[in-house]
Enzyme design. Structure first.
Site, mmCIF file in Angstrom:
data_model
loop_
_atom_site.group_PDB
_atom_site.id
_atom_site.type_symbol
_atom_site.label_atom_id
_atom_site.label_comp_id
_atom_site.label_asym_id
_atom_site.label_seq_id
_atom_site.Cartn_x
_atom_site.Cartn_y
_atom_site.Cartn_z
ATOM 1 N N LYS A 52 18.758 29.188 48.629
ATOM 2 C CA LYS A 52 18.189 30.495 49.294
ATOM 3 C C LYS A 52 18.335 31.367 49.120
ATOM 4 O O LYS A 52 19.591 30.822 49.902
ATOM 5 C CB LYS A 52 16.710 30.568 49.958
ATOM 6 C CG LYS A 52 15.289 29.894 48.709
ATOM 7 C CD LYS A 52 14.586 30.703 47.599
ATOM 8 C CE LYS A 52 14.185 31.885 47.794
ATOM 9 N NZ LYS A 52 12.617 31.536 48.713
ATOM 10 N N GLN A 98 -1.059 62.175 75.775
ATOM 11 C CA GLN A 98 -0.061 62.009 76.283
ATOM 12 C C GLN A 98 0.180 60.737 75.843
ATOM 13 O O GLN A 98 1.777 59.706 75.509
ATOM 14 C CB GLN A 98 -0.358 60.731 77.636
ATOM 15 C CG GLN A 98 0.883 60.612 78.348
ATOM 16 C CD GLN A 98 0.949 59.930 79.715
ATOM 17 O OE1 GLN A 98 0.141 61.014 80.798
ATOM 18 N NE2 GLN A 98 -0.106 58.676 80.837
ATOM 19 N N SER A 124 17.711 30.150 53.774
ATOM 20 C CA SER A 124 16.248 30.151 54.299
ATOM 21 C C SER A 124 16.473 29.020 54.948
ATOM 22 O O SER A 124 17.622 28.519 54.942
ATOM 23 C CB SER A 124 15.636 29.041 52.587
ATOM 24 O OG SER A 124 14.617 28.161 53.127
ATOM 25 N N THR A 179 6.920 51.837 32.576
ATOM 26 C CA THR A 179 5.793 52.724 33.021
ATOM 27 C C THR A 179 4.730 50.821 32.895
ATOM 28 O O THR A 179 4.607 50.094 32.041
ATOM 29 C CB THR A 179 4.533 53.413 32.485
ATOM 30 O OG1 THR A 179 5.135 52.728 30.499
ATOM 31 C CG2 THR A 179 5.619 54.668 31.717
ATOM 32 N N HIS A 180 4.182 51.311 34.621
ATOM 33 C CA HIS A 180 3.044 49.762 34.734
ATOM 34 C C HIS A 180 4.222 48.394 34.720
ATOM 35 O O HIS A 180 3.741 47.144 34.242
ATOM 36 C CB HIS A 180 1.970 49.512 33.086
ATOM 37 C CG HIS A 180 1.180 50.902 32.910
ATOM 38 N ND1 HIS A 180 0.407 51.128 33.145
ATOM 39 C CD2 HIS A 180 1.839 52.423 32.249
ATOM 40 C CE1 HIS A 180 -0.545 52.323 32.745
ATOM 41 N NE2 HIS A 180 0.465 52.607 31.988
ATOM 42 N N ASN A 191 1.878 70.944 81.605
ATOM 43 C CA ASN A 191 1.216 71.027 80.009
ATOM 44 C C ASN A 191 2.349 72.075 78.830
ATOM 45 O O ASN A 191 2.462 71.362 77.422
ATOM 46 C CB ASN A 191 -0.151 71.428 80.005
ATOM 47 C CG ASN A 191 -1.157 71.124 81.488
ATOM 48 O OD1 ASN A 191 -0.480 69.897 81.267
ATOM 49 N ND2 ASN A 191 -2.258 71.188 81.303
ATOM 50 N N GLU A 208 13.405 43.902 51.573
ATOM 51 C CA GLU A 208 11.290 43.858 52.527
ATOM 52 C C GLU A 208 11.160 44.105 53.716
ATOM 53 O O GLU A 208 10.111 44.646 53.233
ATOM 54 C CB GLU A 208 11.183 41.939 52.398
ATOM 55 C CG GLU A 208 11.478 41.462 51.226
ATOM 56 C CD GLU A 208 12.418 40.009 50.977
ATOM 57 O OE1 GLU A 208 10.522 38.723 51.043
ATOM 58 O OE2 GLU A 208 12.903 39.180 51.235
ATOM 59 N N SER A 249 3.556 57.524 82.888
ATOM 60 C CA SER A 249 4.241 57.436 81.411
ATOM 61 C C SER A 249 5.462 58.064 80.966
ATOM 62 O O SER A 249 6.626 57.822 80.794
ATOM 63 C CB SER A 249 3.134 58.451 80.305
ATOM 64 O OG SER A 249 4.165 59.654 81.042
HETATM 65 N N1 ARG Z 1 2.033 62.584 81.041
HETATM 66 C C1 ARG Z 1 2.037 64.245 80.717
HETATM 67 C C2 ARG Z 1 2.261 64.002 79.178
HETATM 68 O O1 ARG Z 1 2.172 63.430 77.693
HETATM 69 C C3 ARG Z 1 2.401 65.123 81.228
HETATM 70 C C4 ARG Z 1 1.762 66.176 81.285
HETATM 71 C C5 ARG Z 1 0.581 66.080 82.323
HETATM 72 N N2 ARG Z 1 -0.497 67.515 82.543
HETATM 73 C C6 ARG Z 1 -1.278 66.888 83.247
HETATM 74 N N3 ARG Z 1 -2.385 67.598 83.347
HETATM 75 N N4 ARG Z 1 -1.380 65.780 83.998
HETATM 76 O O2 ARG Z 1 1.325 63.917 78.386
#
Ligand code: ARG
Length: 473
Positions: free
Chosen positions: A283, A322, A277, A155-156, A110, A290, A23
């Site tokens: 334009k 993750q 445009s 309104t509307h 964690n 938008e 990640s």
């Molecule tokens: N990359 C993980 C996340 O964003 C970090 C925690 C990973 N923990 C694990 N037990 N593999 O959640």
């Protein structure tokens, strides 16, 4: 005592699908928060005697060096180390030697990632809040200049009753102000430190989560280790706040798009800051408005994406979590650029006052005034409504001031005050568009905005702790 050398790529990230599991591309953004959290953690380990003061200070100095490397772009990021957390730990060990292996004592990725995310969130809310505050000031300033510019209230999407451009701009102010209020409430609820929850069940070592929490400017540490590692409510709330904010922004975008059309003509179309445009030379399109309108779809999608990820997850940490980051990163970037575009847009809007006066001068807008004139003379409102509506039908949908005396019970002299200015003066009820009511409204908008500024600057002090931890000494 050391057992053996830890290999360059620790066993826990060596996996057949390492490329898929990783990640780093997303969570690198968390590096400053990760380092600051680690500094607070290392200091705490030293303070409670799990590490010697010497070891703790070696770790802290090493982490600060990594912060410099990251700032200068020399940090050797390695995708094979899965994420930001392991990159930091491995690099730290390269820099300070085997003592680097003590950083992760009594901690899991964690609780670490949950901590990083909360620190990130404080910063993100501070940034979005600051842009919202700028938009608020712009809306207030533009409203002040257009307090006497009548426009039809709809309104509307049908002309309904008279208001002013100032009152309309302030209506947008209040929507955005509630968004800001929600963001501040979100960060207040989220300002709880999860560090010390470990993987799921705390630690057998005598850690002090309270200390870490205080050092990082959290109001308190977690109450329950299982909840602490799995709680993504702060991100979910943040995405809801951004989604609703984007919905509000899209409404303003839509009105700008409408008002620059020739059909409305309330705004000079060049002031909508669009482009042209490639085909049609004449334009000039309201592209910025938008895009703001369109991007709300993506932000709402980001909210839905996270909620669906979270739905049905068993406690506590699951790798699904993750996936919490990409929608948050996307929504933040989208909203930040959108708010800045919207601010420029509002700043530069050029109102066509004569066109607005003509639209607001439509006598139809005063039908309610006639009915209320009858009410003031003792006629029950329902009867007054019937009488004015019958007049409308009879005159082919016209309210002609000259013929107003034909409505039973109407004092013909009402004709002299059946104009938009008098109608606005009559609308002096609290929160209404009349000049006296709008003056009060402006006053509360200004003081509300000032209070938000104070809340944001106290949040800013907490956000600043991260940089302080990285630079101290
Ligand atoms: N990359 C993980 C996340 O964003 C970090 C925690 C990973 N923990 C694990 N037990 N593999 O959640």
């Amino acid at each position: 005592m050391t057992l053996s050398n830890v290999p360059l790529v620790p066993a826990y990230v060596r996996a057949p699908l390492a490329g898929y599991l990783g990640s780093l591309g997303v969570d690198r953004t968390l590096a400053p928060y990760d380092l600051a959290g680690s500094i607070a953690h290392a200091e705490m380990l030293g303070q409670v005697g799990i590490l010697s003061p010497q070891e703790a200070s070696t770790l802290v100095l090493g982490l600060r060096q990594l912060a410099r490397e990251i700032r200068e772009g020399s940090f050797p990021w390695r995708a094979e180390l899965e994420d930001v957390h392991t990159n930091v730990e491995v690099r730290l060990t390269e820099v300070v030697g085997p003592v680097g292996g003590k950083l992760h004592t009594a901690r899991s990725r964690n609780d670490q990632v949950a901590l990083d995310e909360r620190l990130f969130l404080r910063d993100a809310i501070h940034r979005v809040g600051t842009s919202l505050l700028e938009l608020e000031s712009t809306l207030i300033r533009r409203a002040e200049a257009e307090l006497d510019t009548p426009m039809p209230g709809y309104t509307h999407l049908q002309r309904a009753q008279p208001i002013t451009v100032g009152h309309w701009l302030l209506a947008h102010f209040w929507r955005f102000d509630r968004d800001l209020d929600r963001l501040l409430a979100t960060v207040q609820r989220a300002n709880v430190s999860p560090l010390g929850a470990g993987a799921v069940a705390g630690s057998t070592l005598p850690i002090d989560p309270e200390r870490v929490a205080a050092r990082l400017g959290f109001d308190q540490p977690f109450q329950n280790s299982v909840d602490a590692v799995s709680d993504r409510d702060p991100f979910a709330e943040f995405l809801f706040d951004l989604a609703l904010l984007s919905v509000h922004a899209s409404g303003l975008g839509e009105e700008v798009v409408l008002f620059v059309t020739k059909e409305f003509g309330f705004l000079d179309r060049a002031s909508a800051l669009g482009s042209g445009s490639s085909l049609m030379p004449q334009k000039r399109n309201p592209d910025a408005a938008e895009l703001v309108r369109g991007q709300a779809g993506r932000v709402v999608g980001d909210l839905v994406s996270l909620l669906v990820t979270l739905k049905g997850l068993p406690l506590a940490y699951d790798r699904d979590l993750q996936e919490d980051k990409p929608p948050v990163w996307d929504a933040l970037a989208t909203v930040t650029s959108g708010l800045s575009a919207l601010r420029s847009l509002v700043e530069g809007l050029v109102f066509d006052r004569s066109r607005l006066a003509e639209a607001a001068g439509d006598p139809e807008l005063l039908a309610t005034d006639v009915a209320e004139h009858l009410v003031a003379r003792g006629v029950p409102f329902r009867e007054a409504h019937e009488a004015v509506s019958a007049h409308f039908l009879a005159t082919g949908g016209r309210l002609d001031p000259a013929g107003i005396g034909e409505i039973p019970g109407v004092d013909p002299s009402l004709a002299t005050s059946l104009d938009v200015r008098s109608a606005l003066l009559r609308r002096s009820t609290p929160g209404g568009p009349g000049p006296s009511a709008v003056a009060k409204q402006l006053e509360s908008a200004r003081s509300r905005s000032a209070a938000r500024r104070d809340s944001l600057s106290s949040l800013g002090r907490k956000v600043g702790l991260v940089e302080e931890l990285l630079n101290e000494g």
